[in-house]
Design an enzyme around this catalytic site. Structure first.
Site, PDB file in Angstrom:
ATOM      1  CG  HIS A 151      42.926  -1.812  10.688  1.00 31.15           C
ATOM      2  ND1 HIS A 151      41.991  -2.401   9.870  1.00 31.15           N
ATOM      3  CD2 HIS A 151      42.812  -2.426  11.895  1.00 31.15           C
ATOM      4  CE1 HIS A 151      41.343  -3.341  10.560  1.00 31.15           C
ATOM      5  NE2 HIS A 151      41.828  -3.364  11.795  1.00 31.15           N
ATOM      6  CD  GLU A 152      45.599  -2.272  14.568  1.00 27.72           C
ATOM      7  OE1 GLU A 152      44.774  -2.205  15.506  1.00 27.72           O
ATOM      8  OE2 GLU A 152      45.676  -3.261  13.819  1.00 27.72           O
ATOM      9  N   GLY A 160      48.791  -6.056  13.635  1.00 25.14           N
ATOM     10  CA  GLY A 160      48.609  -4.887  14.484  1.00 25.14           C
ATOM     11  C   GLY A 160      47.532  -5.201  15.500  1.00 25.14           C
ATOM     12  CG  HIS A 207      40.607  -0.836  16.162  1.00 23.88           C
ATOM     13  ND1 HIS A 207      39.345  -1.394  16.227  1.00 23.88           N
ATOM     14  CD2 HIS A 207      41.332  -1.635  15.342  1.00 23.88           C
ATOM     15  CE1 HIS A 207      39.303  -2.479  15.486  1.00 23.88           C
ATOM     16  NE2 HIS A 207      40.503  -2.647  14.922  1.00 23.88           N
ATOM     17  CD  GLN A 223      41.872  -4.807  17.325  1.00 23.87           C
ATOM     18  OE1 GLN A 223      42.963  -4.307  17.126  1.00 23.87           O
ATOM     19  NE2 GLN A 223      41.355  -5.775  16.572  1.00 23.87           N
ATOM     20  CB  CYS A 266      39.302  -6.365  11.906  1.00 27.84           C
ATOM     21  SG  CYS A 266      39.369  -5.582  13.532  1.00 27.84           S
ATOM     22  CG  LEU A 267      43.435  -9.848  15.057  1.00 26.22           C
ATOM     23  CD1 LEU A 267      44.537  -9.556  16.066  1.00 26.22           C
ATOM     24  CD2 LEU A 267      43.540 -11.252  14.505  1.00 26.22           C
TER      25      LEU A 267
END
Length: 176
Positions: free
Chosen positions: A143-144, A48, A147, A53, A101-102
């Site tokens: 999670h997204e 995702g 953000h 991000q 997480c990226l």
């Protein structure tokens, strides 16, 4: 032509801002952002990716699970583009699961999330959709979605349940 975007790392202010609504799903800059994000999430081995991000503070994310080196057991599905998403309902039943997480490379956390959720969002074509999500896909959405609210998974986990990526991989290999 789509490009791979640089991923914002923890500490960048864009990761702590509440993202603005997408005003026009068909705007060239939104279309371009979506194409760039689709390429970037694959390149980064993510499941995702949220617009903040990639340094864009708009309410847009992609859910794109597939097996990759970071998530070898992920299910595979076509990417879903979600604009202006809403979390309509979350089950009382919570489930802890490992997340990375990226934007926070090298760390995994054991994060509690709703096991199932009901959501609404604008699709890539601008139509409003609703969906019920469960398990890993529900986890990715939450999670997204976080953000877009300026929240990262570290905010939702007990610091004692954080591990380095290398230790996480060791745990997963020994659990199999």
């Amino acid at each position: 032509m789509a490009i791979i975007r640089q991923i914002a790392q923890l500490g960048r202010p864009v990761l702590r801002k509440v993202a603005a609504q997408v005003e026009n799903h068909a705007a060239p800059e939104i279309r371009s952002l979506v194409e760039d994000m689709l390429l970037t999430v694959v390149d980064a081995n993510g499941v995702g990716l949220a617009a903040p991000q990639v340094h864009e503070s708009v309410q847009l994310f992609i859910i794109a699970p597939r097996p990759n080196p970071r998530y070898p057991n992920a299910s595979e599905m076509d990417p879903i583009i979600m604009m202006n998403p809403k979390l309509l309902w979350g089950s009382e039943e919570m489930e802890k699961g490992w997340e990375g997480c990226l934007s926070i490379p090298g760390i995994r956390g054991f994060v509690p999330r709703h096991k199932s959720i009901r959501v609404a969002f604008l699709g890539a074509d601008g139509t409003t959709r609703e969906a019920e999500l469960e398990g890993f896909v529900a986890r990715i959405f939450q999670h997204e979605y976080d953000h877009l609210q300026g929240v990262v998974f570290l905010d939702r986990t007990d610091p004692r349940e954080l591990v380095m990526e290398k230790e996480y991989l060791h745990l997963m290999m020994n659990a199999a």
